[in-house]
Design a protein around this motif. Structure first.
Motif, PDB file in Angstrom:
ATOM      1  N   UNK A   9      34.753  83.171 139.156  1.00 54.52           N
ATOM      2  CA  UNK A   9      33.577  82.548 139.746  1.00 54.52           C
ATOM      3  C   UNK A   9      33.315  81.175 139.140  1.00 54.52           C
ATOM      4  N   UNK A  10      33.477  81.059 137.824  1.00 59.05           N
ATOM      5  CA  UNK A  10      33.270  79.777 137.161  1.00 59.05           C
ATOM      6  C   UNK A  10      34.300  78.751 137.622  1.00 59.05           C
ATOM      7  N   UNK A  11      35.562  79.166 137.711  1.00 60.12           N
ATOM      8  CA  UNK A  11      36.618  78.256 138.178  1.00 60.12           C
ATOM      9  C   UNK A  11      36.344  77.818 139.618  1.00 60.12           C
ATOM     10  N   UNK A  12      35.871  78.736 140.452  1.00 62.68           N
ATOM     11  CA  UNK A  12      35.556  78.413 141.835  1.00 62.68           C
ATOM     12  C   UNK A  12      34.422  77.394 141.911  1.00 62.68           C
ATOM     13  N   UNK A  13      33.376  77.598 141.111  1.00 61.14           N
ATOM     14  CA  UNK A  13      32.247  76.671 141.116  1.00 61.14           C
ATOM     15  C   UNK A  13      32.660  75.291 140.599  1.00 61.14           C
ATOM     16  N   UNK A  14      33.523  75.261 139.584  1.00 64.60           N
ATOM     17  CA  UNK A  14      34.022  73.983 139.077  1.00 64.60           C
ATOM     18  C   UNK A  14      34.849  73.283 140.158  1.00 64.60           C
ATOM     19  N   UNK A  15      35.659  74.053 140.884  1.00 57.52           N
ATOM     20  CA  UNK A  15      36.463  73.472 141.969  1.00 57.52           C
ATOM     21  C   UNK A  15      35.563  72.880 143.058  1.00 57.52           C
ATOM     22  N   UNK A  16      34.509  73.592 143.416  1.00 61.41           N
ATOM     23  CA  UNK A  16      33.565  73.074 144.405  1.00 61.41           C
ATOM     24  C   UNK A  16      32.904  71.786 143.915  1.00 61.41           C
ATOM     25  N   UNK A  17      32.508  71.766 142.639  1.00 61.57           N
ATOM     26  CA  UNK A  17      31.898  70.565 142.069  1.00 61.57           C
ATOM     27  C   UNK A  17      32.851  69.380 142.135  1.00 61.57           C
ATOM     28  N   UNK A  18      34.092  69.624 141.754  1.00 56.37           N
ATOM     29  CA  UNK A  18      35.088  68.551 141.759  1.00 56.37           C
ATOM     30  C   UNK A  18      35.318  68.026 143.170  1.00 56.37           C
ATOM     31  N   UNK A  19      35.422  68.932 144.122  1.00 53.28           N
ATOM     32  CA  UNK A  19      35.635  68.515 145.505  1.00 53.28           C
ATOM     33  C   UNK A  19      34.441  67.716 146.023  1.00 53.28           C
ATOM     34  N   UNK A  20      33.245  68.185 145.723  1.00 52.06           N
ATOM     35  CA  UNK A  20      32.049  67.477 146.167  1.00 52.06           C
ATOM     36  C   UNK A  20      31.897  66.104 145.549  1.00 52.06           C
ATOM     37  N   UNK A  21      32.482  65.895 144.389  1.00 51.37           N
ATOM     38  CA  UNK A  21      32.354  64.603 143.694  1.00 51.37           C
ATOM     39  C   UNK A  21      33.265  63.533 144.281  1.00 51.37           C
ATOM     40  N   UNK A  22      34.167  63.898 145.204  1.00 53.32           N
ATOM     41  CA  UNK A  22      35.135  62.930 145.723  1.00 53.32           C
ATOM     42  C   UNK A  22      34.565  62.039 146.821  1.00 53.32           C
ATOM     43  N   UNK A  23      33.307  62.247 147.220  1.00 50.18           N
ATOM     44  CA  UNK A  23      32.768  61.485 148.346  1.00 50.18           C
ATOM     45  C   UNK A  23      32.689  59.991 148.053  1.00 50.18           C
ATOM     46  N   UNK A  24      32.641  59.617 146.762  1.00 48.46           N
ATOM     47  CA  UNK A  24      32.560  58.202 146.418  1.00 48.46           C
ATOM     48  C   UNK A  24      33.727  57.724 145.559  1.00 48.46           C
ATOM     49  N   UNK A  25      34.744  58.545 145.387  1.00 49.77           N
ATOM     50  CA  UNK A  25      35.895  58.129 144.575  1.00 49.77           C
ATOM     51  C   UNK A  25      37.163  57.913 145.388  1.00 49.77           C
ATOM     52  N   UNK A  26      37.151  58.249 146.671  1.00 52.58           N
ATOM     53  CA  UNK A  26      38.337  58.089 147.514  1.00 52.58           C
ATOM     54  C   UNK A  26      38.508  56.642 147.980  1.00 52.58           C
ATOM     55  N   UNK A  27      37.412  55.970 148.324  1.00 55.03           N
ATOM     56  CA  UNK A  27      37.501  54.652 148.952  1.00 55.03           C
ATOM     57  C   UNK A  27      37.715  53.462 148.015  1.00 55.03           C
ATOM     58  N   UNK A  28      37.173  53.450 146.772  1.00 54.65           N
ATOM     59  CA  UNK A  28      37.131  52.208 145.988  1.00 54.65           C
ATOM     60  C   UNK A  28      38.427  51.414 145.886  1.00 54.65           C
ATOM     61  N   UNK A  29      39.606  52.015 145.616  1.00 54.41           N
ATOM     62  CA  UNK A  29      40.795  51.179 145.464  1.00 54.41           C
ATOM     63  C   UNK A  29      41.161  50.383 146.717  1.00 54.41           C
ATOM     64  N   UNK A  30      40.742  50.880 147.877  1.00 56.57           N
ATOM     65  CA  UNK A  30      41.123  50.231 149.139  1.00 56.57           C
ATOM     66  C   UNK A  30      40.003  49.407 149.756  1.00 56.57           C
ATOM     67  N   UNK A  31      38.890  49.200 149.035  1.00 60.72           N
ATOM     68  CA  UNK A  31      37.748  48.509 149.637  1.00 60.72           C
ATOM     69  C   UNK A  31      38.094  47.117 150.180  1.00 60.72           C
ATOM     70  N   UNK A  32      38.810  46.256 149.436  1.00 61.64           N
ATOM     71  CA  UNK A  32      39.115  44.934 150.005  1.00 61.64           C
ATOM     72  C   UNK A  32      39.936  45.015 151.293  1.00 61.64           C
TER      73      UNK A  32
END
Length: 397
Positions: A9-32
């Motif tokens: 359960x803890x690993x699952x919750x950590x996985x969900x947290x990590x996935x949810x945190x990607x909403x603002x980390x996917x785009x930055x390298x390609x912004x220009x």
């Protein structure tokens, strides 16, 4: 619940947290390149970041109420589906406005995936010391994701600027796994949003945690402006305009912020008790200021990375303690509402930070914004604890 199942359960919750945190980390390298492909200015492209958090400002507290009332499990599952579908759909965006619409729809699911999964860790792990360790471990993995995802996104963007959006398709197997969640069952204590909010406020008054919780929200907003407004938005623009780096190099440099955060989260935070959290947070705020000042004078991408690592170390101290203390500020019956209220503050910072940073960069240049940010954060480090004590005397006297 058996120890093995509790660990799952803890690993699952950590996985969900990590996935949810990607909403603002996917785009930055390609912004220009994304700005060029969509035919918009550098000042406007920051909204491709900020638009993903606008719904969270409106919906986070309501999502917290729904989780307290109907159970966090079904709310999390719904939010994972929304986050995945509209995130991956960005690959097919045909214009800037279509992309903003998709990002806003994706943002509806963000708070439920990230905020509630962190809150549920507090429900799963009841012992305070073990909870601190679990929250620290969760944040460390989030920072690892935020370190790895920009690198992967930068590499993918070399083959096509919209390809990084395909990373969100990972939500399909995660959603299937999340069906095994056992924590987050309905508690039946929340009759209406406003009554629930009043009851939570009254409980925090009795516990004398209300002022501290408001302070935690303010400090979290400051930290998120540093992460998403500066590290994820202003830094790639600086690297492009001043040093002429490509998207892959930008992803590596940005990841230095998370390296610093991982170090302080794993090696330091778990050793501090709540009675000295304020002093530790002050150290963290100073580190954020010092790191940004170093970025201001950096003469190479390597020195930019060093400054980001120092700033990230401060962020790791501040935000981990803020999450721990916010979860402990109220009983389980109101935890969804209170913690998601903190998330509302975070979403405000995530919305305002990226477009403000891209606008300031466009107006005054890529370096000056870092000096301004360093000075503002240094002032916050000096004033926030005396201000908290003064407000506490007014409220509790």
């Amino acid at each position: 619940m058996s120890p093995n199942f509790r660990r799952e359960q803890l690993v699952l919750l950590i996985t969900l947290s990590c996935f949810g945190s990607t909403h603002l980390s996917v785009l930055p390298p390609a912004l220009p390149e994304l700005a060029e492909a969509l035919g918009v200015s550098i000042a406007a492209i920051g909204w491709a970041q900020g638009s993903a958090v606008i719904p969270g400002i409106i919906c986070s507290a309501l999502i917290g109420f729904l989780a307290d009332r109907f159970g966090a499990k079904r709310v999390v599952l719904t939010c994972v589906a929304i986050f995945t579908v509209f995130g991956a759909a960005g690959f097919f965006a045909t214009s800037f406005w279509v992309l903003l619409g998709l990002r806003m729809l994706q943002g509806v699911g963000t708070s439920g995936v990230l905020g509630l999964s962190i809150s549920l860790i507090g429900e799963l792990v009841e012992d305070e010391r073990d909870r601190t360790r679990a929250l620290g471990l969760n944040l460390a993995f989030i920072y690892i994701f935020q370190m790895v995802v920009p690198v992967a996104s930068g590499v993918l963007a070399e083959g096509g600027v919209f390809r990084p959006f395909l990373l969100y398709s990972a939500g399909v197997p995660i959603a299937i796994w999340a069906l095994r969640l056992e924590v987050g069952r309905p508690k039946g204590t929340a009759s209406s949003p406003f009554r629930h909010a009043r009851e939570a406020r009254d409980e925090m008054r009795r516990r004398r945690t209300m002022v501290d919780t408001l302070g935690l929200i303010a400090v979290s907003i400051l930290s998120m402006v540093v992460l998403h407004g500066i590290a994820f938005t202003a830094i790639p623009l600086l690297l492009d305009e001043v040093f002429g780096t490509n998207s892959a190099v930008r992803g590596v440099v940005i990841s230095a912020f998370q390296v610093g955060a991982i170090v302080t989260t794993l090696a330091v935070v778990r050793m501090f008790s709540s009675r000295i959290s304020g002093r530790v947070m002050s150290v963290g705020i100073w580190l954020m200021s010092i790191g940004l000042a170093l970025v201001f004078v950096a003469g190479s991408p390597m020195l930019v990375a060093v400054g980001l690592a120092i700033s990230g170390a401060g962020f790791g101290l501040v935000y981990t303690l803020a999450q721990r203390d916010a979860i402990a500020s109220v009983s389980l019956a109101y935890r969804g509402l209170v913690f998601l209220s903190l998330v509302t503050g975070v979403r405000i910072a995530q919305m305002v930070g990226p477009p403000a940073s891209s606008l300031v960069t466009d107006v005054i240049g890529p370096r000056s914004s870092f000096l301004i940010a360093a000075v503002v954060i240094a002032l916050a480090a000096v004033t926030w604890r005396p201000l908290r004590r003064w407000v506490g005397r007014l409220v509790y006297s």
